[in-house]
Design an enzyme around this catalytic site. Structure first.
Site, PDB file in Angstrom:
ATOM      1  N   CYS A   1       0.812  -1.222   0.000  1.00  0.00           N
ATOM      2  CA  CYS A   1       0.000   0.000   0.000  1.00  0.00           C
ATOM      3  C   CYS A   1       0.845   1.271   0.000  1.00  0.00           C
ATOM      4  O   CYS A   1       0.539   2.229  -0.725  1.00  0.00           O
ATOM      5  CB  CYS A   1      -0.955   0.000   1.183  1.00  0.00           C
ATOM      6  SG  CYS A   1      -0.169  -0.389   2.761  1.00  0.00           S
TER       7      CYS A   1
ATOM      8  N   HIS B   1      -3.068   6.525   4.385  1.00  0.00           N
ATOM      9  CA  HIS B   1      -1.622   6.624   4.593  1.00  0.00           C
ATOM     10  C   HIS B   1      -1.119   7.972   4.078  1.00  0.00           C
ATOM     11  O   HIS B   1      -1.574   8.461   3.035  1.00  0.00           O
ATOM     12  CB  HIS B   1      -0.880   5.529   3.817  1.00  0.00           C
ATOM     13  CG  HIS B   1      -1.032   4.156   4.388  1.00  0.00           C
ATOM     14  ND1 HIS B   1      -1.710   3.878   5.554  1.00  0.00           N
ATOM     15  CD2 HIS B   1      -0.562   2.952   3.934  1.00  0.00           C
ATOM     16  CE1 HIS B   1      -1.657   2.577   5.793  1.00  0.00           C
ATOM     17  NE2 HIS B   1      -0.964   1.996   4.830  1.00  0.00           N
TER      18      HIS B   1
END
Length: 340
Positions: A130, A243
């Site tokens: 990710c 994130h």
């Protein structure tokens, strides 16, 4: 024309997100199978306005199915992905199992969609980590213009990247701060995550880096350019989803911050929100549920000859996992299946 699609691990965070995105993007699904382990057998999941019951992955026959989106751990993937691939069903795998296999493409469609042709090797395509996925979306258009020599990245990664139990741990610990009697010691993480940050994701390696940091190095080289040097520090923060990354880039050639901003604005998958004023940037809470990788705080690095700094934010359950997998499936349909 529609296609037969299987979602493996449909009851997990990423699996459910895959179902949402298949529906949102109106993927040409003719038939959909939602698969899970026996302990989740019969669990209901949503696909648009439909409710589907999970089927047993262990006994499922992949023959005649076009694509299987895998959102299970490496152990289950190691067992079932070769079964699906042998049956002629393309596996798009979200685990780390196949990412570093030289015969298996590692794809971020905005960056290296042409690598799709490598599916023929093993009928498996890998989805990147990710934190890597959102970073390379930002790096590639800048690399094409000025050639990146070195990247220094610090990540601020949400707990959802560690699964549902990690989300629950942050929630329970946060509540327990205000109720000391109900103490919630860490189980998923090595230290308290509520009101704290932890500079440790995945296992430690011999050189002192963690495997999450190593992944960013190895995957950037495989996806963008093996000549790029990358050093990373990956940190878990008390955020549920999304994130963020602080990225310092050193180029071979000079790249002005204004030109970089223009290049990124015109690049696929990127949304530039970069105003030099209070709130003129994007934070993780604002990116949740969005497809884009958001770029802010673009500025020259005056400490080196050809350097830029930028801030990069994305929904890790989407671009960092489910969305990227569905985008790979779209490339496969458009470039391979539709031509048959």
């Amino acid at each position: 024309m529609g296609y037969k699609i299987a979602v493996v691990g449909a009851t997990g965070n990423v699996g459910r997100e895959m179902l949402n995105i298949l529906d949102e993007r109106q993927f040409p699904v003719d038939e959909l199978a939602v698969l899970a382990s026996r302990r989740s057998l019969g669990t209901e999941v949503s696909f648009g306005d439909k409710t589907l019951k999970t089927q047993d992955l262990d006994t499922f026959d992949f023959s005649g199915w076009d694509i299987a989106l895998f959102a299970v751990g490496s152990d289950a993937t190691k067992k079932y992905a070769p079964v699906a691939a042998k049956a002629g069903c393309l596996v798009i795998d979200n685990s780390s199992l196949y990412r570093y296999d030289p015969e298996i493409p590692l794809i971020v469609p905005e960056v290296n969609a042409d690598a799709i042709e490598g599916y023929k090797n093993k009928m498996i395509i890998a989805n990147p980590n990710c934190s890597t996925a959102q970073m390379v979306v930002a790096l590639k258009p800048l690399h094409d213009r000025a050639t990146i020599k070195r990247v220094v990245v610090s990540t601020y990664q949400s707990v959802s990247g560690a699964g549902k139990e990690a989300i629950d741990e942050l929630w329970d610990q946060t509540k327990s701060i205000y109720n000391p009697v109900d103490n919630k010691p860490p189980k998923v993480f090595t230290k308290q995550i509520a009101f704290n940050v932890i500079p440790h994701i995945d296992v430690f390696m011999d050189d002192g880096s963690t495997k999450e940091e190593w992944k960013m190095v190895a995957e950037t080289k495989k996806i963008v350019d093996k000549a790029i040097k990358v050093t990373a520090t990956c940190v878990r923060v008390p955020v549920f989803v999304g994130h963020a990354e602080s990225i310092n880039i050193e180029f071979e050639d000079h790249l002005d911050e204004d030109e970089a901003r223009d290049i990124l604005r015109e690049s696929p998958g990127i949304m530039v929100i970069d105003k030099r004023e209070d709130g003129g940037y994007v934070t993780p809470v604002e990116c949740v549920g969005d497809y884009a990788t958001f770029i802010s705080r673009i500025r020259q690095d005056s400490t080196i000859d050809n350097g830029l700094n930028l801030w990069c934010v994305s929904d890790n359950l989407r671009k960092g996992a489910a969305l990227n997998a569905v985008q790979i499936a779209e490339v496969y349909v458009n470039r391979i299946l539709s031509k048959r």
